[in-house]
Design an enzyme around this catalytic site. Structure first.
Site, PDB file in Angstrom:
ATOM      1  N   TRP A  74     -22.021  -6.335  -3.788  1.00  0.00           N
ATOM      2  CA  TRP A  74     -20.734  -6.187  -3.109  1.00  0.00           C
ATOM      3  C   TRP A  74     -20.081  -7.560  -3.163  1.00  0.00           C
ATOM      4  CZ3 TRP A  74     -18.306  -8.029   1.423  1.00  0.00           C
ATOM      5  CH2 TRP A  74     -17.209  -7.270   1.859  1.00  0.00           C
ATOM      6  N   ASN A  98     -28.663 -11.495  -1.839  1.00  0.00           N
ATOM      7  CA  ASN A  98     -27.799 -10.871  -0.842  1.00  0.00           C
ATOM      8  C   ASN A  98     -27.457 -11.930   0.186  1.00  0.00           C
ATOM      9  OD1 ASN A  98     -26.470  -9.255   0.990  1.00  0.00           O
ATOM     10  ND2 ASN A  98     -28.298  -8.248   1.766  1.00  0.00           N
ATOM     11  N   GLY A  99     -26.175 -12.118   0.469  1.00  0.00           N
ATOM     12  CA  GLY A  99     -25.773 -13.111   1.454  1.00  0.00           C
ATOM     13  C   GLY A  99     -24.687 -14.009   0.908  1.00  0.00           C
ATOM     14  N   GLU A 479     -10.934   4.553  17.042  1.00  0.00           N
ATOM     15  CA  GLU A 479     -11.970   5.004  16.108  1.00  0.00           C
ATOM     16  C   GLU A 479     -11.417   6.031  15.122  1.00  0.00           C
ATOM     17  OE1 GLU A 479     -15.683   5.977  14.253  1.00  0.00           O
ATOM     18  OE2 GLU A 479     -14.705   4.198  15.048  1.00  0.00           O
ATOM     19  N   LYS A 483     -11.419   5.566  11.070  1.00  0.00           N
ATOM     20  CA  LYS A 483     -12.012   6.522  10.138  1.00  0.00           C
ATOM     21  C   LYS A 483     -11.009   6.926   9.062  1.00  0.00           C
ATOM     22  CE  LYS A 483     -16.093   6.748  11.380  1.00  0.00           C
ATOM     23  NZ  LYS A 483     -15.903   5.301  11.555  1.00  0.00           N
ATOM     24  N   GLU A 486     -10.561   4.050   6.631  1.00  0.00           N
ATOM     25  CA  GLU A 486     -11.748   3.772   5.821  1.00  0.00           C
ATOM     26  C   GLU A 486     -11.865   4.687   4.615  1.00  0.00           C
ATOM     27  OE1 GLU A 486     -15.308   2.069   8.587  1.00  0.00           O
ATOM     28  OE2 GLU A 486     -14.691   4.117   8.991  1.00  0.00           O
TER      29      GLU A 486
END
Length: 607
Positions: A74, A98-99, A479, A483, A486
């Protein structure tokens, strides 16, 4: 976020590496790659986009070998291209990460000044070159890693393969999770237990600063200071079957429909129905002494915390501060002695939330964690562990984890109220009774799935959508908007209904659908008044309420969604269902990638 898997075996590993990456697709990614060791060479294949692209590369250019590493990326530093994809390699080592390496720029400048050529734009590649430089200067793999790790600032989980040492892999972690898997004549590294679910159930969790050398015969783990240490080997319980969609079109749809079951499972571990009481895990802290609660979370978990603020203040009469984790430490918060710091996370690895937890721990706060992964970093560092029992959540947009968080938080608020003498025995029994009604009410809400699907086309063409709610329904409005953003990529905002006239009402016209959450009850009339202000300006209203509320205010709406009539305590759990289903069906109408929406990752393990 990024997914890591590594295998040291006596049989070919490429297919199993790809299968492990597939089990981690839910984490979110934009490129992928594999590197194996074969006949003294590093064999590397990478591709941008979905795993299918990597599989095509491997079909055309196989990666034989019995030792290898693989990665789903990602993007943080550098665009999602094949050249930026992991594994990164030099002539001597290949590495997945990762990081984030925060000091990569001076390290990169140092390497370039020495004449080294870096082919990517990533922060990760510098680590491969640093390790390679040590190897080229005669260091062993262990010596090279021990020299390089202290130079890295930031967060990382690493898996490193060595061309001249084809029988080992080295893993390391600081801030990002990494697990060791134990097999028969083979060993594994993975980002989480689920990545290794079909390979082994016997795993160890590396602690902060640990690094590990794995061979076919076992693992040697060292702590940050280099001392050999033992970490418990546990049975993970992770099931490869848990990441199957079954008969559902998407994981998100499956997880929405699992909510009655998982909420019941979660409540079952906190409620004692026969006695009518709430029971929490035992821990050495008297909740009656809590003077202030500090809630910290990100995203959907933050909205669960907003609902909990209403409950703690209403039932326990304890003041509550709530903050997004990414801002919490930077405002230098005032933390009172005797405070309870409550952290909410699906994964238990969210970097900002974990950093805030450690900040509070240093400040002497008692740490409570509501988390879906009881072996996660947050869970292991908590004084009071409050697990949800949602099971693996694969869809990037959280659904069942949210409602299970709400169930745990309601139980915690009620229990604190009892301990502080704010709820009588009869009142506690009433709270328990209403919470036990939640699974059936969630089932009743799901019965309206087809109705919501039928009206999704009314919302799908919109560029902007507003959500309104009052009281505990205000966080549900936030929320719902999250949603929709997203998974459908429609711009949406949630507002406290009474705030419309303080600015947002200027946005209202016939092209802006307004979703109103208004269960009948003490706040219904005021919410409907705000809804009428919207309609008076040409706004198109979708009203979500129970039968009584729809009878009173449903006329003139472009659509209505009927919910069961429930006690206000469990209304946030129940009203989560229609906003989830609405977002889901709108995304289906638009044809977006519901389970892996663009630019998003399931677990955000960098700040």
């Amino acid at each position: 976020m990024c997914g890591i898997i590594g295998i040291v075996s006596e049989s070919p590993v490429a297919d199993r590496l790809v299968a492990g990456l597939r089990r981690m697709e839910y984490r979110g990614y934009d490129s992928a790659g594999v590197c194996t060791l074969h006949q003294g060479a590093l064999v590397r294949q990478r591709a941008e986009g979905k795993l299918a692209n990597l599989v095509r590369e491997l079909d055309a250019h196989p990666a034989p070998g019995t030792v290898g590493i693989a990665h789903t990326r990602w993007a943080t530093h550098g665009a999602p291209t094949a050249s930026n994809a992991h594994p990164h390699a030099t002539g001597e080592v290949a590495l997945v990460h990762n990081g984030i390496i925060e000091n990569y720029r001076p390290l990169r400048d140092e390497l370039i000044a020495e004449g080294r050529t870096l082919e990517s734009e990533t922060d990760s590649e510098v680590v491969a070159h640093l390790v390679s430089r040590e190897i080229e200067n005669g260091a062993s793999p262990e010596e090279a890693v021990a020299t390089v790790l202290p130079r890295l600032r930031g967060a990382f989980a690493l898996a490193i393969a060595f061309r001249a040492h084809p029988d080992i892999l080295i893993g390391a972690r600081l801030g990002s999770p990494l697990v060791v898997g134990y097999g028969e004549g083979e060993m594994f590294l993975g980002s989480d237990a689920l990545a290794l679910a079909s390979l082994t159930q016997r795993i160890s969790y590396l602690e902060e600063g640990d690094w590990v050398v794995i061979t076919r015969d076992g693992a040697t783990i060292r702590d940050e200071g280099g001392a050999v240490v033992e970490r418990p080997v546990t049975t993970s319980g992770a099931s490869a079957a848990a990441v199957e969609k079954g008969n559902y079109r998407h994981y998100m749809q499956k997880e929405i429909f699992e909510q009655p079951t998982v909420v019941a499972q979660t409540l079952g571990s906190y409620l004692r129905p026969a006695e009518g009481v709430v029971g929490l895990p035992q821990f050495d802290f008297d909740l009656s002494t809590v003077r202030r609660v500090t809630i910290v979370a990100c995203g959907t978990s933050f909205y669960a915390g907003m609902v909990a603020k209403y409950w703690f203040e209403q039932f326990a009469r304890v003041p509550v501060d709530i903050d997004v984790a990414s801002e919490f430490r930077y405002r230098d918060p005032v933390l009172e002695d005797g405070g309870l710091a409550l952290f909410i996370s699906q994964s238990g690895e969210t970097a900002d939330t974990l950093a805030a937890l450690r900040h509070c721990k240093r400040a002497g706060q008692t740490i409570a964690v509501v988390v879906n992964v009881p072996t996660s970093s947050m869970a292991r560092e908590a004084d009071l562990l409050l697990p949800t029992h949602a099971g693996p959540e694969i869809g990037v947009a959280s659904t069942k984890a949210f409602t299970c968080q709400l169930a745990v938080l309601a139980a915690l608020a009620a229990h604190m109220a009892v301990r502080k003498g704010r709820l009588s025995r009869d009142e506690e029994a009433e709270v328990v009774r209403h919470l036990l009604e939640a699974p059936a009410a969630l089932n009743a809400a799901l019965d309206h799935d087809e109705d919501i699907a039928a009206m999704a086309h009314l919302v799908a063409p919109a560029r902007d959508v507003l959500y309104l709610g009052r009281g505990a329904d205000y966080p549900l409005a936030l929320e719902g908007a999250l949603k929709l953003k997203e998974i459908s990529y429609i711009h949406a905002e949630g507002y406290a209904a009474g705030e419309m006239k303080h600015g947002p009402i200027a946005l209202i016209d016939e092209n802006v659908p307004v979703i109103v959450l208004a269960p009948s009850g003490p706040l219904f009339e005021k919410t409907v008044s705000n809804m009428e202000e919207v309609r008076a300006r040409g706004g198109k209203v979708v009203l979500i309420s129970d039968a009584q509320g729809l009878a009173e205010a449903g006329e003139g709406c472009i659509a209505t969604i009927q919910m069961p009539r429930v006690h206000p305590l469990i209304a946030p759990l129940v009203y989560a269902v229609p906003v989830q289903l609405l977002a889901y069906h709108v995304a289906c109408v638009k044809g977006t990638d519901v389970d892996q929406p663009r630019n998003l990752a399931k677990s955000v393990t960098v700040e």
